[in-house]
Design an enzyme around this catalytic site. Structure first.
Site, PDB file in Angstrom:
ATOM      1  CE1 TYR A 256     -30.712  63.712  21.008  1.00 31.03           C
ATOM      2  CE2 TYR A 256     -33.047  63.320  21.297  1.00 31.03           C
ATOM      3  CZ  TYR A 256     -31.609  63.133  20.821  1.00 31.03           C
ATOM      4  OH  TYR A 256     -31.563  61.586  20.653  1.00 31.03           O
TER       5      TYR A 256
ATOM      6  CE  LYS B  35     -29.828  59.276  20.535  1.00 27.18           C
ATOM      7  NZ  LYS B  35     -31.210  58.695  20.636  1.00 27.18           N
TER       8      LYS B  35
END
EC number: 4.1.2.13
Length: 278
Positions: free
Chosen positions: A158, A189
């Protein structure tokens, strides 16, 4: 010599466990760390009890779920031997001081995840954060231990920090995906970039590693989220790790089935959304 050096079998274990999550190289992962990361605001009053949600998700046939260690302990009777388990070993609260919001803290060890029956572990790195160095160091501690035990590691890559103006900027997301690959992630992810053309570049930047889209905030209409998932699959992505767009749905089981149809059957969003009517 480190106790983690010298193993010759771990790479097989990583592949075997990863195959329990990625069915035919794709996965729908139910991400459920919101109780710590966001607190009560994410839950309707009739869904404060995690088991109420998890029973529906498991019954709908999700591939895997990502839980924090404490929640996995409290709910094992629901998910055991039914879905793959990913234990997230980092996290933060949303009520900590603002200047520490781009730092994830340790929540456990790989050994503890193994004792819970996990198939994989996960950790967040906020690439671009003022605390990036601390999170990279922690990431490598987890990665070293996980490799020894043959456990795949999901990196929540992220990009977040005071210098990042738009965390969804394709160039920034591409950077995060490449950083995850460079630092040894087995599964990545990250954020959806808004269209399949730019997300295809994110997938390419991951160097062949499987990339799943972060579910993010709740979309106004379920079909809008299914369209995002469809674009991720068309871009070469491996699926989605979704939380709020499932557990805040009026039909939790129907939403899981719809997402599964898009990911595993290449169903068009217009067809998959019909699962919500059942």
């Amino acid at each position: 010599m480190s106790k983690y050096e010298g193993t010759s079998y771990s790479n097989v274990g990583i592949k075997v466990r990863l195959s329990r999550i990625l069915k035919n190289d794709r996965a729908v992962i139910f991400a459920f760390d919101h109780g710590l990361e966001h607190g009560p605001r994410d839950f309707m009053e009739d869904r404060y009890m995690a088991k109420t949600i998890l029973e529906k998700v498991v019954n709908a046939g999700v591939d895997a779920m990502m839980l924090l260690p404490g929640m996995a302990r409290l709910t094992y009777d629901i998910w055991k031997n039914k879905v793959a388990l990913i234990i997230k070993l980092t996290g933060k609260s949303d009520i900590r001081p603002q200047d520490k919001h781009y730092l994830q803290s340790s929540l456990g060890s790989v050994e503890q995840a193994i004792s819970l029956g996990a198939d994989a572990v996960a950790a967040t790195v906020y690439w671009g954060s003022d605390y990036e160095d601390e999170m990279i160091s922690h990431w490598y501690e987890i990665k070293e231990s996980a490799t020894y035990y043959g456990m795949p590691v999901l990196q929540l890559a992220y990009p977040r920090g005071s210098a990042i103006k738009n965390r969804y900027d394709p160039e920034i997301v591409m950077y995060g995906a490449r950083a995850a690959a460079e630092t040894g992630a087995d599964l990545i992810k990250t954020y959806y970039t808004g269209n399949k053309e730019t997300f295809a570049k994110v997938v390419e930047m991951a160097q062949g590693l499987p990339v799943v889209m972060s579910g993010g905030a709740v979309r106004d209409k379920p079909i809008e989220f299914l369209e995002d998932v469809y674009n991720v699959i068309q871009a070469g992505g491996s699926g989605v790790a979704v939380g709020r767009n499932v557990f805040r749905s009026n039909n939790i089981e129907g939403m899981v089935r719809a997402v599964m149809k898009v990911v595993h059957e290449n169903a068009l969003p217009e067809e998959a959304v019909k699962e919500l009517e059942k």
